[in-house]
Write an enzyme that holds these catalytic residues in place. Structure first.
Site, mmCIF file in Angstrom:
data_model
loop_
_atom_site.group_PDB
_atom_site.id
_atom_site.type_symbol
_atom_site.label_atom_id
_atom_site.label_comp_id
_atom_site.label_asym_id
_atom_site.label_seq_id
_atom_site.Cartn_x
_atom_site.Cartn_y
_atom_site.Cartn_z
ATOM 1 N N TYR A 1 26.073 36.055 19.356
ATOM 2 C CA TYR A 1 26.938 36.032 18.180
ATOM 3 C C TYR A 1 27.241 34.602 17.721
ATOM 4 O O TYR A 1 27.456 34.370 16.537
ATOM 5 C CB TYR A 1 28.283 36.705 18.499
ATOM 6 N N LYS B 1 21.439 42.312 31.705
ATOM 7 C CA LYS B 1 20.005 42.605 31.631
ATOM 8 C C LYS B 1 19.322 41.495 32.428
ATOM 9 O O LYS B 1 18.480 40.744 31.907
ATOM 10 C CB LYS B 1 19.573 42.657 30.155
ATOM 11 N N ASP C 1 20.511 49.011 29.699
ATOM 12 C CA ASP C 1 19.804 50.228 29.269
ATOM 13 C C ASP C 1 20.211 51.419 30.138
ATOM 14 O O ASP C 1 20.493 52.508 29.637
ATOM 15 C CB ASP C 1 18.277 50.024 29.241
ATOM 16 N N ASP D 1 29.510 45.258 22.316
ATOM 17 C CA ASP D 1 29.615 45.795 20.955
ATOM 18 C C ASP D 1 28.916 47.148 20.887
ATOM 19 O O ASP D 1 29.467 48.132 20.399
ATOM 20 C CB ASP D 1 28.970 44.809 19.971
ATOM 21 N N ASP E 1 30.691 51.310 20.975
ATOM 22 C CA ASP E 1 30.488 52.307 19.909
ATOM 23 C C ASP E 1 29.965 53.593 20.533
ATOM 24 O O ASP E 1 30.392 54.695 20.192
ATOM 25 C CB ASP E 1 29.476 51.820 18.856
HETATM 26 C C1 IPM Z 1 33.291 45.061 16.303
HETATM 27 C C2 IPM Z 1 32.492 44.967 15.041
HETATM 28 C C3 IPM Z 1 32.182 43.502 14.743
HETATM 29 C C4 IPM Z 1 31.360 42.968 15.895
HETATM 30 C C5 IPM Z 1 31.475 43.259 13.388
HETATM 31 C C6 IPM Z 1 32.276 43.811 12.233
HETATM 32 C C7 IPM Z 1 31.153 41.810 13.186
HETATM 33 O O1 IPM Z 1 31.334 45.747 15.125
HETATM 34 O O2 IPM Z 1 34.383 44.469 16.366
HETATM 35 O O3 IPM Z 1 32.837 45.730 17.235
HETATM 36 O O4 IPM Z 1 30.127 43.100 15.894
HETATM 37 O O5 IPM Z 1 31.934 42.390 16.801
HETATM 38 MG MG MG Z 2 31.195 46.901 16.850
#
Ligand code: IPM
Ligand code: MG
Length: 356
Positions: A142, A189, A221, A245, A249
């Protein structure tokens, strides 16, 4: 207790859900005799429109001066299909994380029992799942050097970690593991990536300071697979920025919906509390967004930044009671939800206030 809270709603449904989170903080102040003083600031697309910058200096200064930040979301579809845009809402978020030294992102994944039916994963696999993710937030791919070469035909993003960056997030995760099941899973990884090899080396070293915590190392993975196959095998998980990240999700489905997940970003200074969901422009302005992630972010703020555990528990218990009473937003409703119990953003917020 007297505290300054900065409200930073950002873009899309961030505006709608953060307004509800603030109301919950207000009610807590009233109920427990605290004084919360609010200010508001811009970030993301709304900040670009107003000032040209996704994180105006004024916002950053207000953040640094406040005791905690309640944050919404950033993003706008107009940038998503425009890879050449030089100024983007997300830059504001990343700069905020860096400038405030928010290196630890805590993402608790906990399924409210009432929502067992809302997930697409089988209830017997899910029941009792309770995971606390520590996502490193200010390093990795990042923040490394990025660019183009070969007349733009080749692109690169450098992933970089230094020993101290891994050490400090690992310590936070080990400390948390001590207060929970004394189990830590470090995800990397290391079979391929050099930063992951440093990561594993450092976590192994820090582990010596925590002989009471059982540590396992998993590849990212395999972790992606195990999260769905057997989420209950995890308790505290620590991982790098990009892996965290993606995995969180995925893990949000364990909690039924992205609309349920709160997060805390902490580190050197002011803590920032925000839902893990994004700006969701597809439902913006419709009044249907789930405000519970923002409300639960407010609960994390009370607990972590202010040490107000009873107040934080009161918020979580109110959310639990609302769910037990059968109320749902659209994203967490299922076939058994009575249509009149499916509430919009403000009505769901009002229910939580009522139970508070
Ligand atoms: C999160 C989001 C952010 C990230 C984006 C919006 C830049 O997905 O906070 O998880 O990737 O960190
Ligand atoms: Mg995110």
């Amino acid at each position: 207790m007297k505290k300054n809270i900065l409200i930073v709603p950002g873009d899309g449904i961030g505006q709608e859900v953060t307004a509800v989170g603030k109301k919950v903080l207000d009610r807590i102040a009233e109920k427990f005799g605290h004084e919360f003083i609010y200010d508001e600031a811009l970030i993301g697309h709304v900040a670009i429109e107003a000032t040209g910058s996704p994180l105006p200096d004024e916002t950053l200064a207000k953040m640094k001066a406040s005791d905690a930040v309640l944050f919404g979301a950033v993003g706008h579809p107009k940038y998503d299909n425009d890879p050449s845009a030089k100024v983007r809402p997300e830059q504001g978020l990343l700069k905020m994380r860096k400038e405030l030294g928010l290196y630890a992102n805590l993402r608790p994944i906990k399924l409210f029992d009432e929502l067992l039916g809302a997930s697409s994963i089988k209830p017997e696999i899910l029941k009792g799942a309770d995971i606390l993710f520590f996502r490193e937030l200010t390093g990795d791919i990042y923040f490394g050097e990025k660019g183009r070469k070969n007349d733009g035909d080749t692109a690169y993003d450098v992933a970089e970690y230094s020993r101290y960056e891994v050490e400090r997030i690992a310590r936070k995760a080990f400390d948390a593991a001590r207060t929970r099941k004394k189990k830590l899973c470090s995800v990397d990884k290391a079979n391929v990536i050099e930063t992951s090899r440093l990561w594993r080396e450092v976590v192994q070293k820090i582990a010596l300071e925590y002989p009471d915590v059982e540590v396992e190392h998993q590849f990212v993975d395999a972790t992606a697979m195990l999260l769905i196959k057997d989420p209950k095998r995890f308790d505290v998980v620590v991982t790098a920025n990009l892996f965290g990240d993606i995995l969180t999700d995925e893990a949000s489905q364990i909690a039924g919906s992205m609309g349920m997940l709160a997060s805390a970003s902490v580190g050197d200074g002011t803590g920032v509390y925000e839902p893990i969901h994004g700006s969701a422009h597809d439902i913006t302005g419709k009044g249907v967004a789930n405000p519970l992630a923002s409300i639960l972010s407010a609960a994390l703020l009370l607990d972590i930044s202010f040490g107000l555990k009873a107040e934080s528990d009161a918020v979580i218990n109110a959310v639990d009671a609302v769910l037990k009473a059968g109320y749902r937003t659209r994203d967490i409703a299922d076939a058994t939800t009575a249509p009149e119990n499916i509430l919009g953003t403000d009505a769901m917020g009002a229910k939580v206030l009522e139970f508070l």
